[in-house]
Design an enzyme around this catalytic site. Structure first.
Site, PDB file in Angstrom:
ATOM      1  N   SER A 252     -36.154 -19.960  50.093  1.00  0.00           N
ATOM      2  CA  SER A 252     -35.351 -18.735  50.346  1.00  0.00           C
ATOM      3  C   SER A 252     -35.823 -17.622  49.466  1.00  0.00           C
ATOM      4  CB  SER A 252     -34.053 -19.289  49.985  1.00  0.00           C
ATOM      5  OG  SER A 252     -33.168 -18.346  50.350  1.00  0.00           O
ATOM      6  N   ASP A 484     -31.892 -21.420  61.177  1.00  0.00           N
ATOM      7  CA  ASP A 484     -31.652 -20.898  59.799  1.00  0.00           C
ATOM      8  C   ASP A 484     -30.705 -19.938  59.665  1.00  0.00           C
ATOM      9  OD1 ASP A 484     -31.422 -20.090  57.034  1.00  0.00           O
ATOM     10  OD2 ASP A 484     -33.424 -20.804  56.739  1.00  0.00           O
ATOM     11  N   HIS A 512     -30.709 -24.245  56.363  1.00  0.00           N
ATOM     12  CA  HIS A 512     -31.437 -23.321  55.564  1.00  0.00           C
ATOM     13  C   HIS A 512     -32.423 -24.113  54.960  1.00  0.00           C
ATOM     14  CE1 HIS A 512     -32.487 -20.161  53.256  1.00  0.00           C
ATOM     15  NE2 HIS A 512     -31.882 -20.255  52.179  1.00  0.00           N
TER      16      HIS A 512
END
Length: 543
Positions: A252, A484, A512
């Site tokens: 991320s 996601d 995610h």
């Protein structure tokens, strides 16, 4: 009750519907088999306060030599949390010292916390593998401890020393602190007035108060906690560990940190994996809209899946189930539920609990979400949703908060907010939200999207979002997940196309990030690259 890790629950884009009422963040839901993170603020920026450009490889600024040649003193890791103490037994901990301001390396310094688990097979050791779990604001020290148990594959742990560190401003590394626990409790639970004018006024009042509290409690740190400085700290850590090249896996927001490192130190890159990618060229408004659309779609897919199962609290009609979920959550504003200890599940906390579980995978996290909604809707018990909202907000069972939310805002603002959107951009964003994210944008108005992020922050960063090329870097592996919600797949496509030498690996699934138990295909490709340098074939897709 199953706790989800906050790695990947911290991120660079704030969902618009939540941003008005609470600080949203994005990290990995590791205990659910995810790894990752996405979030607010914009990309690779120059260091605030006059930092110079990248040091020439092999010929760093001589004033930095004492930092690059230090040797951390390793000792047993400490934690007040019994679960963490158990996880940390296989690790050693230390700190290393870096300049607060790299343009003034003889001035004030700060200590960065680091943890290490040595390679399981020393004879096959490749080097160190640094990881970042997401955010900004996720603790890399804590992430390393739990990721060693259920995310990072044994072949990698046999060949690499596993390294986690808390970036500057985070948890154990000169942490930013803006709110007391009581203030944070009130902040995250508050529902803004339904009247748009009153809501806008209250939102601005909250922003001004929050910025003033950050300045009062952490003002000296705020200009120096940006991602570019964190990347420079990573290079100091690389040298302190004795590695010629940086090997790294970032989830991320960690993809943005990794890309920033590659931009500043391209010839020092080894094998970099960027999973759950952030688009560094996206402005804040665009990133927020993309994320809001992603979560709206994820909520719809979840509700439709729930409706096909016996006992779904949203009913058995897949066409109406998504709306029923949003109606329930919005209705908590007028009719909050009371849980253990008298705590109220407000609309803000309800949405936060649901969003946190949408970070996870379809098999496990979606089951927790079905159960949590059944508890709240059918049995009028909000405790499960409060638990997941607390986990997302960094609140423990005693009511104490970590500093991830404060770090999230502080790092985002240090990275630079870019220009305020034009009226045309605001209208285009609002039109798209109403069309593509109707569940999460019901009360969003043009005023919510107007103005500049961080406009009340104590200092103004000149940095702006921009394309990262990292010309001259080693090949980089970018991983994107089609479902996601936090860092939508399009961001992975964009980052891979921006980087001068990158390959995109696609995971066709929900949740995610991809690496760490979601797909043997993804895990094999990532580990093959980190262990042997074998890049997946161009266009490879996994399920």
């Amino acid at each position: 009750m199953k706790r989800i890790s906050r790695v990947g629950l911290l991120g660079r884009a704030i969902p618009v519907a939540l941003a008005v009422a609470t600080v949203a963040s994005c990290t990995v839901a590791s205990d659910l088999g995810d790894a990752a993170g996405g979030g607010r603020s914009g990309p690779a920026r120059p260091t605030v306060a006059g930092a110079k450009g990248p040091a020439t490889p092999g010929d760093p600024d001589p004033r930095l030599t004492r930092f690059y040649t230090q040797q951390p003193a390793w000792k047993a890791c400490e934690s007040d949390d019994p679960d963490e103490r158990s996880q940390a037994k296989a690790f050693r901990c230390a700190t290393f010292t870096v300049p607060l301001d790299y343009s003034r390396p003889t001035g004030k310094t700060i200590d960065i916390a680091v943890t290490r688990k040595t390679a399981g097979k020393p004879g096959q050791r490749i080097g160190s593998l640094l990881l970042n779990p997401g955010g900004p604001g996720g603790s890399g020290v804590e992430a390393a401890w739990w990721m060693a148990e259920d995310t990072i594959g044994k072949p990698l742990q046999d060949a690499y020393d596993l390294i986690g560190f808390d970036p500057r401003g985070v948890e154990r590394s000169a942490p930013v602190k803006c709110m007391t626990d009581a203030e944070r409790d009130a902040y995250v639970a508050e529902d803004l007035p339904e009247d748009p004018v009153r809501a806008e006024a209250r939102a601005k009042e909250r922003e001004k108060t929050y910025a003033a509290e950050c300045q009062s409690r952490s003002g000296e740190l705020l200009p120096y906690v940006g991602t570019d400085n964190a990347a420079r700290d990573m290079d100091v850590l690389r040298a302190a560990l004795g590695d010629e090249k940086l090997n790294y896996i970032g989830f991320s927001y960690g993809t943005y940190l990794g890309a920033t490192y590659a931009e500043r130190f391209p010839t020092r890159t080894g094998r970099l994996v960027l999973d759950g990618a952030v688009d560094p060229a996206a402005d804040n408004l665009s990133a927020s809209v993309e994320q809001q659309v992603g979560f709206d779609r994820s909520l719809r897919r979840f509700a439709e899946d729930c409706a096909g199962r016996s006992g779904c609290a949203l009913g058995n009609d897949p066409k109406t189930a998504p709306t029923r979920a949003a109606d329930f959550l919005d209705g908590l504003q007028e009719n909050p539920l009371t849980g253990r200890g008298g705590r109220k599940l407000t609309s803000s906390l309800g949405w936060t609990g649901v969003i946190s579980l949408l970070y996870g995978d379809k098999d496990t996290a979606w089951k927790y979400l079905r159960d949590s909604l059944a508890d709240a809707i059918v049995r009028k018990s909000p405790d499960a949703l409060l638990f997941y909202a607390d986990n997302y907000n960094g609140r423990d069972e005693e009511g104490h908060y970590d500093n991830s939310s404060d770090a999230f805002i502080a790092i985002g603002c240090a990275d630079g907010s870019g220009d305020a959107p034009t009226p045309q951009q605001v209208q285009a964003a609002l039109t798209r939200l109403k069309a593509e994210a109707p569940l999460l944008s019901r009360d969003v108005t043009a005023e919510d999207l107007t103005g500049q992020s961080c406009e009340d922050w104590p200092f103004k960063s000149p940095a702006k979002p921009h394309t990262i090329r990292a010309q001259g870097s080693a090949p980089i592996l970018v991983v994107g997940t089609t479902g996601d919600p936090a860092t939508p797949y399009a961001s992975a496509e964009k980052l891979a196309s921006q980087l001068a030498d990158a390959t995109l690996l696609t995971f066709e699934g929900e949740g995610h990030t991809a690496y760490g138990g979601n797909s043997t295909c993804v895990d094999g490709a990532v580990e093959g690259f980190l262990l042997r340098g074998t890049m997946p074939a161009k266009g490879k897709r996994c399920s």
